[in-house]
Design an enzyme around this catalytic site. Sequence first.
Site, mmCIF file in Angstrom:
data_model
loop_
_atom_site.group_PDB
_atom_site.id
_atom_site.type_symbol
_atom_site.label_atom_id
_atom_site.label_comp_id
_atom_site.label_asym_id
_atom_site.label_seq_id
_atom_site.Cartn_x
_atom_site.Cartn_y
_atom_site.Cartn_z
ATOM 1 N N GLU A 98 3.006 9.809 8.028
ATOM 2 C CA GLU A 98 1.850 10.593 7.555
ATOM 3 C C GLU A 98 1.162 11.318 8.701
ATOM 4 N N ASP A 125 -0.335 11.315 17.639
ATOM 5 C CA ASP A 125 -0.436 12.529 18.473
ATOM 6 C C ASP A 125 -0.731 13.761 17.616
ATOM 7 N N ARG A 134 0.830 -1.216 0.000
ATOM 8 C CA ARG A 134 0.000 0.000 0.000
ATOM 9 C C ARG A 134 0.857 1.256 0.000
ATOM 10 N N CYS A 157 -0.720 17.369 -0.131
ATOM 11 C CA CYS A 157 -0.441 16.021 -0.648
ATOM 12 C C CYS A 157 -0.655 14.995 0.464
ATOM 13 N N ALA A 160 -2.661 11.129 0.837
ATOM 14 C CA ALA A 160 -2.074 9.857 1.294
ATOM 15 C C ALA A 160 -2.734 9.380 2.590
ATOM 16 N N GLN A 205 -14.733 -17.701 26.552
ATOM 17 C CA GLN A 205 -15.336 -16.343 26.524
ATOM 18 C C GLN A 205 -14.301 -15.249 26.314
HETATM 19 P P1 TGC Z 1 0.305 25.482 9.779
HETATM 20 O O1 TGC Z 1 0.780 26.873 10.090
HETATM 21 O O2 TGC Z 1 -0.850 24.922 10.520
HETATM 22 O O3 TGC Z 1 -0.022 25.386 8.225
HETATM 23 C C1 TGC Z 1 0.807 25.932 7.218
HETATM 24 C C2 TGC Z 1 -0.090 26.175 6.010
HETATM 25 O O4 TGC Z 1 -0.591 24.920 5.529
HETATM 26 C C3 TGC Z 1 -2.039 24.899 5.665
HETATM 27 N N1 TGC Z 1 -2.385 23.551 6.121
HETATM 28 C C4 TGC Z 1 -2.846 22.623 5.289
HETATM 29 N N2 TGC Z 1 -3.166 22.673 3.993
HETATM 30 C C5 TGC Z 1 -3.606 21.544 3.419
HETATM 31 N N3 TGC Z 1 -3.759 20.394 4.106
HETATM 32 C C6 TGC Z 1 -3.435 20.291 5.407
HETATM 33 N N4 TGC Z 1 -3.563 19.122 6.041
HETATM 34 C C7 TGC Z 1 -2.958 21.432 6.059
HETATM 35 N N5 TGC Z 1 -2.546 21.695 7.320
HETATM 36 C C8 TGC Z 1 -2.198 22.997 7.348
HETATM 37 C C9 TGC Z 1 -2.379 25.981 6.651
HETATM 38 O O5 TGC Z 1 -3.694 26.465 6.445
HETATM 39 C C10 TGC Z 1 -1.335 27.009 6.330
HETATM 40 O O6 TGC Z 1 -1.689 27.629 5.115
HETATM 41 P P2 TGC Z 1 -1.374 29.186 4.839
HETATM 42 O O7 TGC Z 1 -1.830 29.413 3.452
HETATM 43 O O8 TGC Z 1 -2.155 29.930 5.874
HETATM 44 O O9 TGC Z 1 0.111 29.339 5.034
HETATM 45 O O10 TGC Z 1 1.572 24.533 9.849
HETATM 46 P P3 TGC Z 1 2.374 24.037 11.111
HETATM 47 O O11 TGC Z 1 3.813 24.269 10.809
HETATM 48 O O12 TGC Z 1 1.784 24.607 12.354
HETATM 49 O O13 TGC Z 1 2.146 22.454 11.073
HETATM 50 C C11 TGC Z 1 0.909 21.890 11.226
HETATM 51 C C12 TGC Z 1 1.013 20.355 11.309
HETATM 52 C C13 TGC Z 1 1.774 19.944 12.552
HETATM 53 C C14 TGC Z 1 -0.378 19.809 11.374
HETATM 54 C C15 TGC Z 1 1.701 19.795 10.070
HETATM 55 O O14 TGC Z 1 2.952 20.255 9.883
HETATM 56 C C16 TGC Z 1 1.722 18.284 10.010
HETATM 57 O O15 TGC Z 1 0.784 17.693 9.480
HETATM 58 N N6 TGC Z 1 2.794 17.584 10.524
HETATM 59 C C17 TGC Z 1 2.974 16.155 10.329
HETATM 60 C C18 TGC Z 1 4.014 15.903 9.274
HETATM 61 C C19 TGC Z 1 3.692 14.717 8.433
HETATM 62 O O16 TGC Z 1 2.600 14.190 8.402
HETATM 63 N N7 TGC Z 1 4.671 14.271 7.644
HETATM 64 C C20 TGC Z 1 4.443 13.236 6.718
HETATM 65 C C21 TGC Z 1 5.621 13.094 5.765
HETATM 66 S S1 TGC Z 1 5.277 12.097 4.324
HETATM 67 C C22 TGC Z 1 5.131 10.537 4.921
HETATM 68 O O17 TGC Z 1 5.147 10.239 6.070
HETATM 69 C C23 TGC Z 1 4.936 9.511 3.882
HETATM 70 S S2 TGC Z 1 4.722 7.926 4.458
HETATM 71 C C24 TGC Z 1 4.149 7.290 3.010
HETATM 72 C C25 TGC Z 1 3.976 5.873 2.932
HETATM 73 O O18 TGC Z 1 4.978 5.105 2.890
HETATM 74 O O19 TGC Z 1 2.800 5.435 2.853
HETATM 75 P P1 FAD Z 2 9.069 13.373 15.788
HETATM 76 O O1 FAD Z 2 8.409 14.460 15.039
HETATM 77 O O2 FAD Z 2 10.453 13.610 16.310
HETATM 78 O O3 FAD Z 2 8.127 12.943 16.994
HETATM 79 C C1 FAD Z 2 8.620 12.206 18.127
HETATM 80 C C2 FAD Z 2 7.461 12.042 19.103
HETATM 81 O O4 FAD Z 2 7.068 13.338 19.580
HETATM 82 C C3 FAD Z 2 6.213 11.426 18.488
HETATM 83 O O5 FAD Z 2 5.591 10.589 19.423
HETATM 84 C C4 FAD Z 2 5.329 12.627 18.197
HETATM 85 O O6 FAD Z 2 3.940 12.303 18.178
HETATM 86 C C5 FAD Z 2 5.672 13.538 19.370
HETATM 87 N N1 FAD Z 2 5.415 14.946 19.042
HETATM 88 C C6 FAD Z 2 6.036 15.717 18.110
HETATM 89 N N2 FAD Z 2 5.515 16.950 18.109
HETATM 90 C C7 FAD Z 2 4.543 16.971 19.055
HETATM 91 C C8 FAD Z 2 3.628 17.947 19.519
HETATM 92 N N3 FAD Z 2 3.568 19.172 19.001
HETATM 93 N N4 FAD Z 2 2.774 17.596 20.507
HETATM 94 C C9 FAD Z 2 2.778 16.345 21.046
HETATM 95 N N5 FAD Z 2 3.613 15.390 20.636
HETATM 96 C C10 FAD Z 2 4.483 15.685 19.656
HETATM 97 N N6 FAD Z 2 8.521 11.051 5.359
HETATM 98 C C11 FAD Z 2 8.522 11.590 4.110
HETATM 99 O O7 FAD Z 2 8.684 12.806 3.937
HETATM 100 N N7 FAD Z 2 8.356 10.796 3.003
HETATM 101 C C12 FAD Z 2 8.197 9.460 3.101
HETATM 102 O O8 FAD Z 2 8.037 8.786 2.073
HETATM 103 C C13 FAD Z 2 8.217 8.860 4.393
HETATM 104 N N8 FAD Z 2 8.114 7.502 4.523
HETATM 105 C C14 FAD Z 2 8.275 6.939 5.780
HETATM 106 C C15 FAD Z 2 8.365 5.541 5.888
HETATM 107 C C16 FAD Z 2 8.554 4.963 7.129
HETATM 108 C C17 FAD Z 2 8.700 3.475 7.228
HETATM 109 C C18 FAD Z 2 8.640 5.767 8.293
HETATM 110 C C19 FAD Z 2 8.814 5.154 9.642
HETATM 111 C C20 FAD Z 2 8.570 7.144 8.182
HETATM 112 C C21 FAD Z 2 8.403 7.750 6.922
HETATM 113 N N9 FAD Z 2 8.408 9.147 6.779
HETATM 114 C C22 FAD Z 2 8.390 9.707 5.513
HETATM 115 C C23 FAD Z 2 8.654 9.996 7.943
HETATM 116 C C24 FAD Z 2 7.420 10.225 8.809
HETATM 117 O O9 FAD Z 2 6.505 11.063 8.202
HETATM 118 C C25 FAD Z 2 7.897 10.789 10.158
HETATM 119 O O10 FAD Z 2 8.567 9.750 10.831
HETATM 120 C C26 FAD Z 2 6.764 11.349 10.977
HETATM 121 O O11 FAD Z 2 6.234 12.511 10.412
HETATM 122 C C27 FAD Z 2 7.207 11.657 12.446
HETATM 123 O O12 FAD Z 2 8.392 12.346 12.475
HETATM 124 P P2 FAD Z 2 9.604 11.840 13.440
HETATM 125 O O13 FAD Z 2 9.782 10.380 13.214
HETATM 126 O O14 FAD Z 2 10.753 12.742 13.167
HETATM 127 O O15 FAD Z 2 9.072 12.035 14.888
#
Ligand code: TGC
Ligand code: FAD
Length: 387
Positions: free
Chosen positions: A366, A370, A93, A241, A245, A282
Amino acid sequence: MVERSDFLGVFEQLSEEERMIMESLRAFVDEQYLPIIREYHARGEFPFEMVPQLAELGLFGITIPEEYGGAGLSYFIYGLAMQELERGDSGLRSLASVQNSLVMFPIFKYGSEEQKQKWLPLLASGQKIGCFGLTEPDHGSDPGGMETRAEKVSGGWRLNGSKMWITNGTVADVAVVWAKTSEGVSGFLVEKGTKGFIQNKIHGKFSLRASDTGELVFEDCEIPEENRLPQARGLRAPLSCLNEARYGIAWGAIGAAMACYEEARDYALTRTQFSKPIAGFQLVQHKLVEMISEITKGLLLNLQLGRMKDAGKAKHYHISMAKRNNVHQALQIARSARSILAANGIIDEYQTIRHMLNLESVYTYEGTHDIHTLIIGEAITGIEAFR
Ligand code: TGC
Ligand code: FAD
């Protein structure tokens, strides 16, 4: 006796097309993926030789219009597809999530017409594999803190920095990379082999072993202007994006949960202790009932979210609720299923332990559990609690 995971008959609501696609992917996973996953998981590799077949099944570019080589189907069908793929393995996936939501989607939404014409058909046909670089070694949950920089140079941009934990990072022919410029966050298409672009494999994973995870390093890596995504401006672009996802992961997690539940139920019916099947105790029934109840609720959540997404009504916090709930429940279900399998539950002859370990990553990537809690918290209180 209700034998499968659809306790309430939720799938009876599917259209003929939706059901046909779900069933054909189910057969593909059962007949072609499950027989090989154990070996690939042990080796710590994704079966990349399957990519042409996955493309043939229409799994790349599911919602992308046909004029760009996509299938032009609904988000609902995209969700069903992710469910069936993750029933096989989260790595399968993940490959599809990244190619669809994190590579083709940003090119389609933020790319120039030339970029779309060049890349989307190649990605849809599986001739090219992409990856998405947002996370950095020191910036995961807080991507706004990214340190990767793109500096304007004659005819293009010079990238410096690194990205960590990138799915398909080692193999990707093209990386969608997010970097800070003097105008804010921008997206760049970095092609394999570009000078100063290094792709390293991450070793030693206990989770998502059948998935490629890498580190991307940029050392004075020069990118032509035509490889910048012209419409992507600010952090909003990569976060949009993630919505795509995360939506697919909400469906996928329920697929993994179904696999664990069905394995545990079948095992409990055949494993005998104290002269009767353990399914007759059970406490074991309680575990199975909890599992099927959470699967059913997760399915209903997906059904509603899927229809909302196709109607353009799914907000990012709606998606967070489904990702957060379904992944959390799937992980609980996998752990509970493992406990029913007991000692047999720790070996790879059964699939539960593989799903359980995979789901630890899915819980983190993603947006961690938390972070989704805080996204929903902000939506219902109006108060941002990230910092
Ligand atoms: P914040 O100030 O809230 O927002 C910045 C700007 O972005 C807008 N916005 C969004 N827009 C679209 N979709 C969303 N979900 C959005 N969330 C916020 C917001 O309105 C603002 O826009 P503008 O025009 O006013 O500037 O940003 P922040 O820095 O406070 O962060 C918010 C937070 C913590 C929710 C965000 O950074 C976050 O979602 N953090 C988690 C990071 C994450 O999910 N990383 C994933 C990396 S990719 C990955 O893991 C791939 S795994 C794939 C796989 O193998 O399946
Ligand atoms: P951290 O951000 O350091 O978090 C550490 C801990 O602190 C967590 O428990 C978190 O919940 C907690 N924490 C952080 N901030 C707060 C807060 N404000 N309040 C309360 N708790 C908080 N990323 C990509 O860009 N592209 C990819 O393709 C991709 N693929 C991945 C594949 C795998 C197998 C894995 C494991 C990760 C992948 N990632 C990818 C990265 C993934 O998105 C990050 O691991 C994730 O966003 C968390 O970041 P971190 O691991 O640095 O944890």
